[in-house]
Design a protein around this motif. Structure first.
Motif, PDB file in Angstrom:
ATOM      1  N   ALA A 165      30.192  -4.446 -21.369  1.00  0.00           N
ATOM      2  CA  ALA A 165      31.504  -4.206 -21.987  1.00  0.00           C
ATOM      3  C   ALA A 165      32.625  -4.428 -20.982  1.00  0.00           C
ATOM      4  CB  ALA A 165      31.558  -2.779 -22.541  1.00  0.00           C
ATOM      5  N   ILE A 166      32.403  -4.016 -19.735  1.00  0.00           N
ATOM      6  CA  ILE A 166      33.405  -4.223 -18.690  1.00  0.00           C
ATOM      7  C   ILE A 166      33.616  -5.712 -18.442  1.00  0.00           C
ATOM      8  CG2 ILE A 166      33.872  -3.938 -16.219  1.00  0.00           C
ATOM      9  CD1 ILE A 166      32.418  -1.208 -16.444  1.00  0.00           C
ATOM     10  N   GLU A 199      33.211   0.266 -24.750  1.00  0.00           N
ATOM     11  CA  GLU A 199      34.501  -0.403 -24.724  1.00  0.00           C
ATOM     12  C   GLU A 199      35.619   0.517 -24.219  1.00  0.00           C
ATOM     13  OE1 GLU A 199      31.690  -2.407 -27.264  1.00  0.00           O
ATOM     14  OE2 GLU A 199      32.401  -0.328 -27.291  1.00  0.00           O
ATOM     15  N   GLU A 200      35.466   1.823 -24.430  1.00  0.00           N
ATOM     16  CA  GLU A 200      36.477   2.769 -23.949  1.00  0.00           C
ATOM     17  C   GLU A 200      36.424   2.885 -22.429  1.00  0.00           C
ATOM     18  OE1 GLU A 200      37.139   5.909 -27.537  1.00  0.00           O
ATOM     19  OE2 GLU A 200      35.112   5.860 -26.695  1.00  0.00           O
ATOM     20  N   VAL A 201      35.223   2.875 -21.891  1.00  0.00           N
ATOM     21  CA  VAL A 201      35.078   2.866 -20.431  1.00  0.00           C
ATOM     22  C   VAL A 201      35.634   1.564 -19.868  1.00  0.00           C
ATOM     23  CG1 VAL A 201      33.460   3.015 -18.500  1.00  0.00           C
ATOM     24  CG2 VAL A 201      33.032   4.336 -20.586  1.00  0.00           C
ATOM     25  N   ALA A 202      35.323   0.464 -20.535  1.00  0.00           N
ATOM     26  CA  ALA A 202      35.777  -0.848 -20.070  1.00  0.00           C
ATOM     27  C   ALA A 202      37.300  -0.938 -20.032  1.00  0.00           C
ATOM     28  CB  ALA A 202      35.208  -1.937 -20.976  1.00  0.00           C
ATOM     29  N   ALA A 203      37.965  -0.330 -21.004  1.00  0.00           N
ATOM     30  CA  ALA A 203      39.429  -0.368 -21.036  1.00  0.00           C
ATOM     31  C   ALA A 203      40.023   0.338 -19.826  1.00  0.00           C
ATOM     32  CB  ALA A 203      39.935   0.264 -22.324  1.00  0.00           C
ATOM     33  N   ILE A 233      35.910  10.081 -17.897  1.00  0.00           N
ATOM     34  CA  ILE A 233      36.147   9.607 -19.257  1.00  0.00           C
ATOM     35  C   ILE A 233      34.980  10.138 -20.086  1.00  0.00           C
ATOM     36  CG2 ILE A 233      35.183   7.340 -18.595  1.00  0.00           C
ATOM     37  CD1 ILE A 233      36.980   6.179 -20.891  1.00  0.00           C
ATOM     38  N   ASP A 234      35.194  11.332 -20.647  1.00  0.00           N
ATOM     39  CA  ASP A 234      34.067  12.061 -21.238  1.00  0.00           C
ATOM     40  C   ASP A 234      34.421  12.875 -22.473  1.00  0.00           C
ATOM     41  OD1 ASP A 234      35.531  14.116 -20.139  1.00  0.00           O
ATOM     42  OD2 ASP A 234      33.964  14.825 -18.782  1.00  0.00           O
TER      43      ASP A 234
END
Length: 253
Positions: A22-23, A223-227, A247-248
């Protein structure tokens, strides 16, 4: 309209699946050319090829490399090869990692498994950072992927050694951030909580029980981590350095 990472080259270790994949795709969507590393297994090679194909569809250059993150010589060679193939390296994301559980006691992790976990999760990060630092220009970015459990406020049975290997990454990153700040290079850590991946799927009995304890009421998405990683890799994050960001979904709040 050009993306925020137009003209830059990124290496995402462990970029064939899950959060790493995703990153890689998010960085490409923001304009970066992307190299991804993966293990030597056929399955990882196939997954990495799919990521490369997806990056090509976004109009960016991409290439996959088989490399063992637990072998410092291989890691150093990987960095050199990426620079040779792409002509530069601006962003390093240390996403490769292994998760090996075992409770303390005679039936816990054997010494070889314990050493392997440290080699991949911690020693490999040091090797990649050291090698990349020789090539990163001013404005370079290093983002290391940890775990929210490394804050020391969340504990799970059998994860002591895994969490320790990630906590070491956070401590190391703070020192590296100071060392490289004078060159305009930032080093930050992103610590995901429960993220819905093949390794830790949300739709299991364990996932449902854990998800219910998260203030957000759900697992996170890769995708949220990647953002978040893409933001830290971009120009607007120039004054964020040596930070450890969870981010949890409020799990560690």
């Amino acid at each position: 309209m050009p993306g925020t990472l137009e003209g830059r080259t990124a290496l995402v270790t462990g970029g064939s699946r899950g959060v790493g994949a995703a990153i890689a795709l998010k960085l490409a969507a923001e304009g970066a050319d992307v190299a991804v590393s993966h293990t030597h297994s056929p399955g990882s090679a196939t997954a990495a090829t799919e990521v490369v194909t997806a990056v090509h569809r976004l109009g960016r250059r991409a290439r996959a490399y088989a490399s063992d993150q637990g072998d410092t010589t291989a890691v150093e060679a990987l960095i050199g090869t990426v620079v040779k193939d792409f002509g530069r390296l601006d962003i390093l994301v240390n996403s490769a990692g292994v998760f090996i559980a075992g409770e303390v006691g005679p039936d816990g992790l054997d010494p070889a498994a314990s050493a392997r976990q440290i080699d991949v999760n911690y020693t490999g990060v040091i090797a990649a950072t050291r090698a990349a630092a020789a090539h990163l220009p001013e404005g370079g970015r290093i983002v290391n992927i940890g775990t929210n459990a490394a804050t020391g406020r969340i504990g799970f049975n059998g994860l002591g050694e895994y969490v320790a290997s990630k906590a070491a990454v956070a401590a190391y990153s703070r020192g590296a951030a100071r060392d490289l700040a004078g060159r305009g290079i930032t080093v930050n850590v992103v610590q995901p909580g429960a993220i819905n991946t093949r390794m830790n799927p949300e739709d299991t009995e364990w996932g449902a029980a854990l998800g219910a304890t998260i203030p957000a009421g759900r697992y996170g998405r890769p995708e949220e981590v990647a953002a978040l990683v893409a933001f830290l890799a971009g120009p607007d994050a120039a004054y964020i350095n040596g930070s450890v960001i969870n981010i949890d979904g409020g799990m560690d709040a």
